[in-house]
Motif scaffolding. Structure first.
Motif, PDB file in Angstrom:
ATOM      1  N   ALA A  78       0.844  -1.203   0.000  1.00 37.94           N
ATOM      2  CA  ALA A  78       0.000   0.000   0.000  1.00 37.94           C
ATOM      3  C   ALA A  78       0.880   1.254   0.000  1.00 37.94           C
ATOM      4  N   ILE A  79       1.905   1.270   0.873  1.00 38.85           N
ATOM      5  CA  ILE A  79       2.783   2.452   0.958  1.00 38.85           C
ATOM      6  C   ILE A  79       3.510   2.641  -0.378  1.00 38.85           C
ATOM      7  N   SER A  80       3.992   1.548  -0.937  1.00 40.76           N
ATOM      8  CA  SER A  80       4.727   1.630  -2.186  1.00 40.76           C
ATOM      9  C   SER A  80       3.832   2.136  -3.333  1.00 40.76           C
ATOM     10  N   LEU A  81       2.575   1.698  -3.352  1.00 39.93           N
ATOM     11  CA  LEU A  81       1.660   2.166  -4.412  1.00 39.93           C
ATOM     12  C   LEU A  81       1.354   3.656  -4.257  1.00 39.93           C
ATOM     13  N   VAL A  82       1.199   4.098  -2.990  1.00 45.51           N
ATOM     14  CA  VAL A  82       0.950   5.532  -2.759  1.00 45.51           C
ATOM     15  C   VAL A  82       2.149   6.338  -3.273  1.00 45.51           C
ATOM     16  N   ARG A  83       3.364   5.828  -2.981  1.00 42.54           N
ATOM     17  CA  ARG A  83       4.587   6.508  -3.463  1.00 42.54           C
ATOM     18  C   ARG A  83       4.634   6.542  -4.988  1.00 42.54           C
ATOM     19  N   ASP A  84       4.328   5.412  -5.622  1.00 45.90           N
ATOM     20  CA  ASP A  84       4.311   5.363  -7.104  1.00 45.90           C
ATOM     21  C   ASP A  84       3.362   6.413  -7.655  1.00 45.90           C
ATOM     22  N   THR A 107      -9.421   7.843   2.309  1.00 51.02           N
ATOM     23  CA  THR A 107      -8.954   7.649   3.684  1.00 51.02           C
ATOM     24  C   THR A 107      -8.475   6.216   3.943  1.00 51.02           C
ATOM     25  N   MET A 108      -8.240   5.450   2.877  1.00 49.09           N
ATOM     26  CA  MET A 108      -7.835   4.040   3.059  1.00 49.09           C
ATOM     27  C   MET A 108      -6.616   3.906   3.965  1.00 49.09           C
ATOM     28  N   ILE A 109      -5.607   4.774   3.728  1.00 47.86           N
ATOM     29  CA  ILE A 109      -4.373   4.629   4.496  1.00 47.86           C
ATOM     30  C   ILE A 109      -4.645   4.923   5.976  1.00 47.86           C
ATOM     31  N   TRP A 110      -5.517   5.908   6.237  1.00 47.64           N
ATOM     32  CA  TRP A 110      -5.801   6.282   7.630  1.00 47.64           C
ATOM     33  C   TRP A 110      -6.663   5.230   8.323  1.00 47.64           C
ATOM     34  N   SER A 111      -7.703   4.753   7.617  1.00 47.72           N
ATOM     35  CA  SER A 111      -8.534   3.713   8.251  1.00 47.72           C
ATOM     36  C   SER A 111      -7.667   2.484   8.498  1.00 47.72           C
ATOM     37  N   GLY A 112      -6.757   2.179   7.540  1.00 44.30           N
ATOM     38  CA  GLY A 112      -5.869   1.020   7.710  1.00 44.30           C
ATOM     39  C   GLY A 112      -4.960   1.188   8.912  1.00 44.30           C
ATOM     40  N   LEU A 113      -4.382   2.391   9.064  1.00 43.96           N
ATOM     41  CA  LEU A 113      -3.444   2.601  10.184  1.00 43.96           C
ATOM     42  C   LEU A 113      -4.169   2.561  11.534  1.00 43.96           C
ATOM     43  N   ILE A 114      -5.393   3.098  11.576  1.00 39.86           N
ATOM     44  CA  ILE A 114      -6.131   3.072  12.848  1.00 39.86           C
ATOM     45  C   ILE A 114      -6.550   1.633  13.178  1.00 39.86           C
ATOM     46  N   VAL A 115      -6.935   0.855  12.156  1.00 37.36           N
ATOM     47  CA  VAL A 115      -7.278  -0.552  12.406  1.00 37.36           C
ATOM     48  C   VAL A 115      -6.031  -1.285  12.914  1.00 37.36           C
ATOM     49  N   LEU A 116      -4.867  -0.957  12.333  1.00 35.60           N
ATOM     50  CA  LEU A 116      -3.618  -1.600  12.792  1.00 35.60           C
ATOM     51  C   LEU A 116      -3.353  -1.256  14.261  1.00 35.60           C
ATOM     52  N   THR A 165     -15.980   0.275  12.910  1.00 36.77           N
ATOM     53  CA  THR A 165     -16.594   1.144  11.895  1.00 36.77           C
ATOM     54  C   THR A 165     -15.566   1.407  10.799  1.00 36.77           C
ATOM     55  N   LEU A 166     -14.329   1.743  11.214  1.00 36.50           N
ATOM     56  CA  LEU A 166     -13.280   2.006  10.228  1.00 36.50           C
ATOM     57  C   LEU A 166     -12.929   0.740   9.450  1.00 36.50           C
ATOM     58  N   LEU A 167     -12.956  -0.399  10.162  1.00 39.40           N
ATOM     59  CA  LEU A 167     -12.671  -1.666   9.482  1.00 39.40           C
ATOM     60  C   LEU A 167     -13.711  -1.923   8.385  1.00 39.40           C
ATOM     61  N   GLY A 174     -11.834  -1.794   0.060  1.00 41.14           N
ATOM     62  CA  GLY A 174     -10.801  -2.731  -0.399  1.00 41.14           C
ATOM     63  C   GLY A 174     -11.405  -3.771  -1.327  1.00 41.14           C
ATOM     64  N   MET A 175     -12.584  -4.241  -0.958  1.00 43.70           N
ATOM     65  CA  MET A 175     -13.231  -5.267  -1.781  1.00 43.70           C
ATOM     66  C   MET A 175     -13.687  -4.690  -3.119  1.00 43.70           C
ATOM     67  N   GLN A 176     -14.179  -3.446  -3.087  1.00 46.42           N
ATOM     68  CA  GLN A 176     -14.563  -2.809  -4.360  1.00 46.42           C
ATOM     69  C   GLN A 176     -13.360  -2.686  -5.279  1.00 46.42           C
ATOM     70  N   SER A 177     -12.195  -2.298  -4.704  1.00 47.36           N
ATOM     71  CA  SER A 177     -10.973  -2.163  -5.514  1.00 47.36           C
ATOM     72  C   SER A 177     -10.568  -3.511  -6.085  1.00 47.36           C
ATOM     73  N   LEU A 178     -10.680  -4.547  -5.248  1.00 44.49           N
ATOM     74  CA  LEU A 178     -10.294  -5.884  -5.701  1.00 44.49           C
ATOM     75  C   LEU A 178     -11.188  -6.318  -6.871  1.00 44.49           C
ATOM     76  N   PHE A 179     -12.498  -6.098  -6.736  1.00 41.45           N
ATOM     77  CA  PHE A 179     -13.417  -6.479  -7.824  1.00 41.45           C
ATOM     78  C   PHE A 179     -13.076  -5.718  -9.110  1.00 41.45           C
ATOM     79  N   GLN A 180     -12.658  -4.446  -8.926  1.00 39.72           N
ATOM     80  CA  GLN A 180     -12.303  -3.661 -10.101  1.00 39.72           C
ATOM     81  C   GLN A 180     -11.025  -4.197 -10.741  1.00 39.72           C
ATOM     82  N   SER A 181      -9.996  -4.493  -9.875  1.00 38.22           N
ATOM     83  CA  SER A 181      -8.724  -5.003 -10.401  1.00 38.22           C
ATOM     84  C   SER A 181      -8.932  -6.329 -11.126  1.00 38.22           C
ATOM     85  N   LEU A 182      -9.877  -7.129 -10.624  1.00 36.12           N
ATOM     86  CA  LEU A 182     -10.127  -8.426 -11.255  1.00 36.12           C
ATOM     87  C   LEU A 182     -10.953  -8.280 -12.537  1.00 36.12           C
ATOM     88  N   GLY A 183     -11.430  -7.056 -12.767  1.00 34.28           N
ATOM     89  CA  GLY A 183     -12.203  -6.801 -13.988  1.00 34.28           C
ATOM     90  C   GLY A 183     -13.650  -7.270 -13.889  1.00 34.28           C
TER      91      GLY A 183
END
Ligand code: HEM
Length: 224
Positions: A78-84, A107-116, A165-167, A174-183
């Motif tokens: 995730a961090i590497s993709l944000v950098r790219d 807010t994906m990165i923030w929700s992810g960090l708070i869940v972590l 809630t953040l999770l 995340g699931m929407q992105s995955l469905f999109q990446s899978l076409g």
């Protein structure tokens, strides 16, 4: 080595790593939630379940190490993709296209960090150094009492509800992105997959949050 380069040095590879590790973590979240919901069947069921998991230490540790590896790879990609993305567009857009991005995606990165940070708190709360280490009449760790006593503290319960809630927001997007990446999320299926991701994310929310909410409403108090 070629596979390593393809996975970690291309945006498509990084997206793949993020999607697959996300899917594995999602599998854990579902399994964990179903296991935890046994609390509504009473102390015997949930304590037996905890004892059952601990009766297979090798498998338990293999699962823990795999989960940790997934968390690490998920965050690193995730961090590497944000950098790219930043490198590809070093100057920020003058006008943000509010309609093309949603609150969840921004807010994906923030929700992810708070869940972590929640997971780290949660590990100390219930696994590494729980306040309550009592055993039941069968000599098993009394998980029922630990969870009921833990969630009797409204601040702790509120933090669980906030983190879940953040999770839910994080999982749905995340699931929407995955469905999109899978076409899959294209054309006339787009809305259906969008709704499916929302349904799954918020079902996990309801399952998880039902426990602290039930305890706050008095569930289990008579048994501890
Ligand atoms: C309100 C909902 C939740 C409840 C009631 C709950 C309950 C528990 C309990 C009782 C344990 C300790 C089990 C034992 O020591 O035998 C545990 C461990 C754990 N939980 Fe949760 N949990 C919840 C939500 C979550 C969420 C949302 C995540 C991750 C996103 C999570 C991740 C973990 C992890 C990684 C462990 C450690 C597992 C291990 O060491 O084997 N939990 N949880």
């Amino acid at each position: 080595m070629k596979l390593f380069n393809a996975l970690f040095h291309s945006s498509v590879g990084k997206k793949y790593v993020m999607g697959m590790t996300g899917l594995a973590l999602f599998g854990f979240v579902i399994g964990h939630m179903l296991g935890n919901l046994q609390i509504f069947l009473g102390p015997d069921k949930i304590n037996a379940y905890g004892a059952f998991l601990k009766s297979m230490p090798k498998l338990l540790w293999a699962a823990r190490i795999s989960l940790l590896a997934c968390v690490f790879l998920h965050i690193a990609s995730a961090i590497s993709l944000v950098r790219d993305n930043r490198r590809a567009r070093p100057v920020a857009y003058q006008v943000r296209q509010a309609r093309s991005t949603t609150f969840a995606s921004r807010t994906m990165i923030w929700s992810g960090l708070i869940v972590l940070s929640f997971i780290i708190y949660h590990l100390f709360d219930f696994t590494i150094s729980p306040d309550y280490k009592g055993v039941d009449s069968e000599g098993r760790h009394d998980i029922f009492a630990m969870v009921v006593l833990g969630f009797s503290n409204p601040f702790s319960a509120a933090f669980y509800i906030l983190a879940n809630t953040l999770l839910a927001i994080h999982l749905s997007h995340g699931m929407q992105s995955l469905f999109q990446s899978l076409g899959w999320s294209v054309g006339r299926f787009r809305q259906a997959f969008h709704n499916l991701a929302l349904l799954v994310g918020w079902s996990v929310f309801i399952g998880n949050v039902s426990i602290p909410v039930a305890v706050l409403l008095g569930f289990g108090k008579e048994a501890v």
